[in-house]
Structure formats: C-alpha cells, structure tokens
Design a protein around this motif. Structure first.
Motif, PDB file in Angstrom:
ATOM      1  N   LYS A   1       0.812  -1.216   0.000  1.00  0.00           N
ATOM      2  CA  LYS A   1       0.000   0.000   0.000  1.00  0.00           C
ATOM      3  C   LYS A   1       0.848   1.269   0.000  1.00  0.00           C
ATOM      4  O   LYS A   1       0.461   2.282  -0.608  1.00  0.00           O
ATOM      5  CB  LYS A   1      -0.933  -0.009   1.222  1.00  0.00           C
ATOM      6  CG  LYS A   1      -1.869  -1.204   1.284  1.00  0.00           C
ATOM      7  CD  LYS A   1      -2.734  -1.314   0.028  1.00  0.00           C
ATOM      8  CE  LYS A   1      -3.680  -2.494   0.117  1.00  0.00           C
ATOM      9  NZ  LYS A   1      -4.457  -2.687  -1.124  1.00  0.00           N
ATOM     10  N   ASP A   2       1.989   1.235   0.694  1.00  0.00           N
ATOM     11  CA  ASP A   2       2.847   2.420   0.705  1.00  0.00           C
ATOM     12  C   ASP A   2       3.326   2.747  -0.698  1.00  0.00           C
ATOM     13  O   ASP A   2       3.342   3.922  -1.112  1.00  0.00           O
ATOM     14  CB  ASP A   2       4.052   2.202   1.636  1.00  0.00           C
ATOM     15  CG  ASP A   2       3.643   2.137   3.095  1.00  0.00           C
ATOM     16  OD1 ASP A   2       2.576   2.709   3.434  1.00  0.00           O
ATOM     17  OD2 ASP A   2       4.374   1.512   3.885  1.00  0.00           O
ATOM     18  N   MET A   3       3.736   1.717  -1.443  1.00  0.00           N
ATOM     19  CA  MET A   3       4.172   1.941  -2.821  1.00  0.00           C
ATOM     20  C   MET A   3       3.033   2.498  -3.662  1.00  0.00           C
ATOM     21  O   MET A   3       3.222   3.451  -4.431  1.00  0.00           O
ATOM     22  CB  MET A   3       4.673   0.629  -3.433  1.00  0.00           C
ATOM     23  CG  MET A   3       5.085   0.735  -4.900  1.00  0.00           C
ATOM     24  SD  MET A   3       5.476  -0.865  -5.641  1.00  0.00           S
ATOM     25  CE  MET A   3       3.844  -1.610  -5.723  1.00  0.00           C
ATOM     26  N   LEU A   4       1.831   1.936  -3.507  1.00  0.00           N
ATOM     27  CA  LEU A   4       0.699   2.395  -4.292  1.00  0.00           C
ATOM     28  C   LEU A   4       0.362   3.848  -3.992  1.00  0.00           C
ATOM     29  O   LEU A   4       0.074   4.641  -4.894  1.00  0.00           O
ATOM     30  CB  LEU A   4      -0.521   1.522  -4.018  1.00  0.00           C
ATOM     31  CG  LEU A   4      -0.558   0.152  -4.692  1.00  0.00           C
ATOM     32  CD1 LEU A   4      -1.825  -0.585  -4.297  1.00  0.00           C
ATOM     33  CD2 LEU A   4      -0.492   0.284  -6.201  1.00  0.00           C
ATOM     34  N   ASN A   5       0.399   4.222  -2.706  1.00  0.00           N
ATOM     35  CA  ASN A   5       0.093   5.602  -2.345  1.00  0.00           C
ATOM     36  C   ASN A   5       1.081   6.574  -2.970  1.00  0.00           C
ATOM     37  O   ASN A   5       0.720   7.691  -3.352  1.00  0.00           O
ATOM     38  CB  ASN A   5       0.092   5.751  -0.822  1.00  0.00           C
ATOM     39  CG  ASN A   5      -1.108   5.080  -0.180  1.00  0.00           C
ATOM     40  OD1 ASN A   5      -2.158   4.935  -0.801  1.00  0.00           O
ATOM     41  ND2 ASN A   5      -0.951   4.632   1.062  1.00  0.00           N
TER      42      ASN A   5
ATOM     43  N   VAL B   1      -6.648   3.982  -6.903  1.00  0.00           N
ATOM     44  CA  VAL B   1      -5.708   2.982  -6.387  1.00  0.00           C
ATOM     45  C   VAL B   1      -5.622   1.794  -7.334  1.00  0.00           C
ATOM     46  O   VAL B   1      -4.541   1.245  -7.583  1.00  0.00           O
ATOM     47  CB  VAL B   1      -6.142   2.516  -4.970  1.00  0.00           C
ATOM     48  CG1 VAL B   1      -5.292   1.329  -4.520  1.00  0.00           C
ATOM     49  CG2 VAL B   1      -6.016   3.654  -3.975  1.00  0.00           C
ATOM     50  N   ASP B   2      -6.774   1.389  -7.907  1.00  0.00           N
ATOM     51  CA  ASP B   2      -6.791   0.248  -8.833  1.00  0.00           C
ATOM     52  C   ASP B   2      -5.968   0.516 -10.086  1.00  0.00           C
ATOM     53  O   ASP B   2      -5.524  -0.426 -10.758  1.00  0.00           O
ATOM     54  CB  ASP B   2      -8.227  -0.073  -9.247  1.00  0.00           C
ATOM     55  CG  ASP B   2      -9.041  -0.653  -8.106  1.00  0.00           C
ATOM     56  OD1 ASP B   2      -8.465  -0.902  -7.034  1.00  0.00           O
ATOM     57  OD2 ASP B   2     -10.257  -0.851  -8.283  1.00  0.00           O
ATOM     58  N   GLN B   3      -5.777   1.777 -10.429  1.00  0.00           N
ATOM     59  CA  GLN B   3      -5.073   2.154 -11.655  1.00  0.00           C
ATOM     60  C   GLN B   3      -3.635   2.593 -11.410  1.00  0.00           C
ATOM     61  O   GLN B   3      -2.881   2.813 -12.360  1.00  0.00           O
ATOM     62  CB  GLN B   3      -5.821   3.291 -12.350  1.00  0.00           C
ATOM     63  CG  GLN B   3      -7.255   2.961 -12.717  1.00  0.00           C
ATOM     64  CD  GLN B   3      -8.048   4.191 -13.123  1.00  0.00           C
ATOM     65  OE1 GLN B   3      -7.638   5.323 -12.860  1.00  0.00           O
ATOM     66  NE2 GLN B   3      -9.192   3.986 -13.759  1.00  0.00           N
ATOM     67  N   ALA B   4      -3.245   2.720 -10.135  1.00  0.00           N
ATOM     68  CA  ALA B   4      -1.987   3.387  -9.802  1.00  0.00           C
ATOM     69  C   ALA B   4      -0.760   2.683 -10.385  1.00  0.00           C
ATOM     70  O   ALA B   4       0.142   3.335 -10.912  1.00  0.00           O
ATOM     71  CB  ALA B   4      -1.849   3.502  -8.283  1.00  0.00           C
ATOM     72  N   TYR B   5      -0.712   1.366 -10.302  1.00  0.00           N
ATOM     73  CA  TYR B   5       0.524   0.667 -10.684  1.00  0.00           C
ATOM     74  C   TYR B   5       0.746   0.658 -12.196  1.00  0.00           C
ATOM     75  O   TYR B   5       1.811   1.032 -12.688  1.00  0.00           O
ATOM     76  CB  TYR B   5       0.504  -0.767 -10.143  1.00  0.00           C
ATOM     77  CG  TYR B   5       1.830  -1.472 -10.318  1.00  0.00           C
ATOM     78  CD1 TYR B   5       2.840  -1.320  -9.366  1.00  0.00           C
ATOM     79  CD2 TYR B   5       2.071  -2.293 -11.410  1.00  0.00           C
ATOM     80  CE1 TYR B   5       4.061  -1.953  -9.515  1.00  0.00           C
ATOM     81  CE2 TYR B   5       3.281  -2.936 -11.570  1.00  0.00           C
ATOM     82  CZ  TYR B   5       4.275  -2.760 -10.630  1.00  0.00           C
ATOM     83  OH  TYR B   5       5.487  -3.387 -10.787  1.00  0.00           O
TER      84      TYR B   5
END
Length: 468
Positions: free
Chosen positions: A193-197, A206-210
C-alpha cells in the motif's frame, strides 16, 4: 585446443554414485536375472513368517513392482506410504510377473500411518475425500493416473497444432481488457500500500496506480492472439485463465487452463467446424492409445467421448435446437426458455439425443460477445459455435470474428477506448479471422469420464477454496 569426448546416454536416472532403474524401465526393458536398484513409495505391505512382500511405485508406470525381502532385511520402520530404496535381482513369479528379490532395503522417509496419514493401503477413497488432501492426492493410483493423462493430453495438443503449422504465442496473464465483457474478472493490485500511495496521481484511482489502468487476471488470450494472427496466420496459446464466478458446480473452476487458437483468412464457419472436429478426434485418439490403462483407472462414468469419435459430429443451428428442446421439455427439471439460453442439463441432453458431440451454430447476437461476426442473411444472429460433449456439455466455444471496422466499433460496449488497438487490426491490413477456445479441464472430463472438474487439475481453486 579443444578435446572431445563421447558420453553414453542412459535411460536410467543418476542418483549419487549409482544408477537406479525406474519402474517403467523394469516393465519395458528388464528381464529376470537383472540386478537393479529402484526408488519409490511403498503402496502395500504384508508380512509372513520368514518374508515380507511390498509393492513399490515411483510414478513412472501405472503398475507396481512387488518386492520380496527376508524378514531380517525388513526394517521396523518400513510401512505403507514410506519412501524406499531397494536393490536386488529380478525374478519371474509362477504367474509370469516380474518381482524383485531384495538384497538391501533402505527407508528414506518414514510414514507413520497412525499419526495422521490419510490413506490406508489397498483402500479406494472417493474423490470428495481425496480432495481434502491435495498435497497427498498425487500418491493415489487414481489421481496419479489422471496426472499422466493430463500430461499426455497437453503434449499431444502441442504436437497436433505444430503439425498443422500453428505457432504458439504466450499471451499475457495480466491484461487491461475483459475479453468476454461479462465482468467475471479478478483485479490485479499490488499489496504494498505504501508503494501504491506513492504512485497515485491526479485522476488515478488505487486500482489504476501501478499500471496506469485497471488490470485483471486474464479471462482469455483471444484478442492478443488475433493481433498475432494478423502477422503469423495460425497461432495458439495454452495457459491459465481466471473467472470470478460464484459457482461450486462440478463444471466450474476459478482457475483453469484454456487452449485458444486463431486463424487468419477464414471466412466460412464450416472451415472452423472442420478444424475443431479434426483437432478433437486426432488428439483424443492419441490419448486413448497412450493412456488406456490410466483411463480405465480414472473413469467414473461410461458417458464419455470415446464411443462418439467414429461418428461425424452433428451440426444444429440454434433455432433447430430450440425446437428440439421444446419438443422434449417435459424431460427437464426446469422449463426451457430460449431467451435464457442453454443450461448444462440441455447441453448434455442434446449430446445423448444426437448420440454424438454436437456443434450448435448461428446463435442470437444478444447471447454472444461483441466481437462475433453477424450472419450476412440474418443480422440478429452471429456465426458462433459451441461444441457440446458427453458428460459436461460445452467443451469449445468459437466464432468468425467481426472484421468490419464500423460494425465492430459500434458493437464495443460503451465504445471503450481501451480497445482502440483492437479496432486498428481492422483498419490496417485486416483479414477475416476465426478462432476457438477449449477449456482443458472440461475436455479431460469429457474424454476420460470424470464427474467433477476439480478432479482433473492438480490444485483446484473455487469459491472459498484456495488450499496451498
């Protein structure tokens, strides 16, 4: 200076300093009097006054090799289920069977059957029971036989397609499209979650972040294969596929293997039907030829595809299927409604009614995905096909693909811009294409006669079950 040397290749396996012989080699090439060393698991054990008799199998052959050992050679920790190394001389029994007279017996791994081991020797357990112990299931005769059938089927599929000039393409497991448009997908999101944030940007969830878009586990590699077919003509993929269906039926898995094939320059449904029928028949005959003993061990019903392969597969337009099912509607638990499509009960009935696998063609457009080609003489229907087999119903689904740019563009749900690349295939060097997808586990159910699809795959996943 280069020095060359000749290395003798043996079919036997190297283990430490000494060769050992597989059980398969024993039954294929060994003779009475040969000195051998085998390694495997004890499947049954019986002790008499002066001798102990135990059967050993190493997974390379369906048969077990009987070992005869003097009691002073038999260790106290030798039990059914233990792993052993045995050396000795082969002999022939009065009934003409090979057996091993042991000169040395060594237990590699003990198996205390009183301390939780779930399988007793010489006992056959129902699939529902063995399914509780997935990590031990390959040790049972029935499931180890299934794994051999599965391996042969996998290899024969590759061999057949290569013989017909298909090229294998590895399509992605992670994808940004839901090919079927049914929404039965698993999202792929990192757990960090830290990486995603840190990766979240304006107007990005969040679903699109990576990846920069919503990403799923693949439900089909078809669209990627279509891209490959536009450069290679005949392609296929064979790999894991994921469907998020809340189903615990004997026909469904959350993760299964799918064979998918695509062909360029195909504009007649008849060509696709002929391709599928020849594929099923040729591969099935190879499996029956190589796995007759294993199939005899595994089959749970006589309603399987073996007796059907000598016949031509029946072809029924959907409208004709509707008439047949209405005629026999009193035979069904639930009344047939043509707008709802076919249930498994209907599909299995049709195979029994026709006494052969059945191609159903020309489905109503509303029942099929957007990419299927309209019939030229009836725009309410598409050139689609489902192949129904005994025991399971649908094994294969396929169609001609819509290659008209404007028709395809207008049929894409929500005019999704993520499929612009798919439309590009129709803009630049487009050709008519066709293809099909086959659920590998459903195919195994049908050719072997296995009731539950969970018993055709090593480690099945279904709702509320993801062991190991």
């Amino acid at each position: 200076m280069f020095v060359t040397r000749t290395v003798a290749i043996s079919t036997r396996n190297w283990y430490g300093r000494f060769y050992h012989t597989t059980i398969s080699d024993v039954f294929k090439v060994k003779r009475p009097g040969d000195t051998i060393k085998i390694k495997g698991w004890v499947k049954s054990l019986r002790k008499q006054k002066d001798y102990a008799f135990f059967d050993v199998n190493d997974g390379t052959h369906i048969k077990r090799l009987q070992v005869v050992a003097k009691k002073d050679q038999t260790l106290k920790n030798l039990t059914s289920g233990a792993s052993v190394i045995v050396s000795g001389n082969l002999a022939e029994t009065p009934s003409g069977q090979l057996e091993l007279n042991a000169s040395a017996v060594s237990v590699v791994g003990e198996c205390d059957v009183r301390d939780g081991y779930p399988f007793a020797p010489r006992k056959i357990y129902p699939p529902e029971y063995t399914r509780k112990y997935l990590h031990f299931r390959p040790r049972t005769k029935r499931f180890s036989s299934l794994l051999k059938i599965r391996d042969v089927a996998h290899l024969e599929i590759h061999n057949y397609l290569h013989s017909k000039d298909f090229i294998q393409v590895h399509t992605p497991i992670l994808t940004s499209n839901d090919c079927e448009g049914a929404g039965e997908v698993f999202s792929a999101i990192p757990t960090n979650k830290d990486m995603l944030n840190n990766m979240i940007r304006p107007n990005v969830t969040v679903d699109q972040a990576y990846f920069g878009c919503e990403t799923y586990l693949s439900v089909s590699g078809q669209m990627h294969l279509e891209a490959a077919a536009h450069g290679l003509s005949k392609v296929y993929s064979f790999g894991p596929t994921f469907r998020a269906e809340n189903s615990r039926s004997r026909y469904h898995l959350s993760e299964f293997y799918m064979l998918e094939a695509e062909m360029a320059f195909i504009n007649k449904l008849e060509t696709l039907l002929n391709t599928i029928e020849m594929f099923i028949k040729c591969v099935s005959f190879k499996i029956f030829d190589k796995c007759a003993e294993e199939i005899a061990v595994c089959k749970e019903t006589d309603h399987y595809i073996s007796s059907h392969l000598i016949r031509d597969f029946k072809v029924l337009p959907y409208d004709e299927v509707v008439n047949i099912l209405k005629k026999y509607e009193t035979k069904f638990q639930k009344a047939f409604n043509e707008k709802d499509g076919l249930t498994k009960e209907h599909e299995i009935f049709l195979v029994a009614h026709c006494q052969s696998p059945v191609f159903i063609i020309n489905f109503p457009k509303t029942m099929k995905p957007f990419y299927m080609k309209e019939l030229t003489d009836d725009q309410t229907k598409v050139a689609a096909v489902d192949l129904l087999g005994p025991n399971v119903g649908e094994i294969i689904g396929g169609s001609l693909r819509e290659n008209d740019y404007y028709k395809l563009k207008n049929s894409i749900p929500g005019n999704d811009a993520r499929l612009d690349w798919y439309l590009d295939l129709r803009r630049f060097g487009s050709v008519p294409t066709a293809g099909f997808g086959m659920g590998f586990e459903r195919f195994l159910q049908s050719i072997v006669g296995i009731a539950n699809i969970k018993d055709t795959i090593p480690f099945p996943r279904w709702p509320h079950h993801c062991q190991m």
